[in-house]
Design an enzyme around this catalytic site. Sequence first.
Site, PDB file in Angstrom:
ATOM      1  N   TYR A 101      -2.463 -15.535 -37.804  1.00 17.74           N
ATOM      2  CA  TYR A 101      -2.447 -15.126 -39.208  1.00 17.74           C
ATOM      3  C   TYR A 101      -2.874 -16.306 -40.063  1.00 17.74           C
ATOM      4  CZ  TYR A 101      -0.537 -14.126 -43.857  1.00 17.74           C
ATOM      5  OH  TYR A 101      -0.394 -13.925 -45.214  1.00 17.74           O
ATOM      6  N   GLU A 190      -6.540 -12.867 -47.103  1.00 18.63           N
ATOM      7  CA  GLU A 190      -5.640 -12.852 -45.944  1.00 18.63           C
ATOM      8  C   GLU A 190      -6.353 -12.299 -44.725  1.00 18.63           C
ATOM      9  OE1 GLU A 190      -1.208 -11.387 -45.940  1.00 18.63           O
ATOM     10  OE2 GLU A 190      -2.428  -9.775 -45.123  1.00 18.63           O
TER      11      GLU A 190
END
Length: 380
Positions: A101, A190
């Site tokens: 991530y 993101e």
Amino acid sequence: MDLHEYQGKELFRRFGIPVSDGRLATTPEEARAAAEELGGPVVVKAQVLTGGRGKAGGVKLATDPADAEQKARDILGLDIRGHVVRRLWIETASDIAKEYYLSVTFDRGAKQPLFMFTTQGGVEIEEVAANSPDALVRLHVDALEGYQPWIARRLIYGAGVEDPGEQKQLAAIVEQLYACFVGADAMLCEINPLIVTPDGQVKALDSKFTVDDSALYRHPDIAAYRDNAAADPFETFAREKGVTYVKLDGSVGILGNGAGLSMSTVDVVVVAGGQPANFCDLGGGGSAEGVVDALEVITRDPQVKSIFFNIFGGITRCDEVARGILEALRRMEITVPIVVRLDGTNSVEGRQILADAAAPNLHVAPTMLEAARLAVELAA
Ligand code: GDP
Ligand code: MN
């Protein structure tokens, strides 16, 4: 403005971040054609402006074009938390060895961009933050200093990535993501998951991208990404009318002049035991035309059961606002009660104008709190 995954990936690609090859499709037939062009297995992905599509059945692997057509049929029209799927992104399927991530967002509290990185990707980042906070590396960037190579090293070593090949690719992606964040005037970029394939390639498998609305004027290409069908219809209408408007969930429509007063109006309605249906800022001036536009926007929402008009006259003249309200009542049929609080410049004249009009459904209250109470009562 939130971007769709495929739009965010297009920007990623522009800044050099590796993404899979893909095509947009709006029908099962187009999905089939896209799969044929791409060749091999593909992923059929719902393009909706909300996360967690995988869990909701909006992301499916397809082995061949016929399967892609079938999966597209299943996903199109699906309602994912109030977002109906109208567009699909068909991309070459990837084999996944690891899911990481990476994000950069604007931390308003710190007044700095904030990087977050963890090797525990693929799940919601809030979960990682709650269950294994040590696995999440957070790092602020000094915007004036800009990107420095140590930033990527701190993130990568901090999260415990040991493979040199991965480290090298990740360092490039961290730098590219920062350039993308700044270059697009983003509020959030993101990548979840940022995958490592079995042969060691690092790649963005998803994108979540929010661009600062106030900067859209200098990014006409990004502004053109706006998907009006996916946006809130009331907010779209308000934008067309040039009214500052945010839809909320309650029943008291709110109209104030100035962002600060409008925010306070939202608060005072809650204090009075009600729930605001929206936030609407008339801005300075408060011409009759502006009042008509704002009332048109607010009354479009069927959840609105009463309207609280809160004006403090500074530049705005209360008599002009009062005339605007009466003009609006003449031009359109407003069935919900309106409570008006006028104070400041020409408030005496303004109140007199409203009193003389003696319009049914139009109430004048002397203070903000009394007006809020009455508006809440009338909305019940
Ligand atoms: P989200 O659920 O809205 O965050 O959508 P994502 O794009 O992140 O996809 C959800 C999940 O689907 C990912 O975490 C992956 O596990 C899986 N997925 C997406 N694309 C692929 C792919 O190309 N190959 C494989 N094997 N899984 C994928
Ligand atoms: Mn995701």
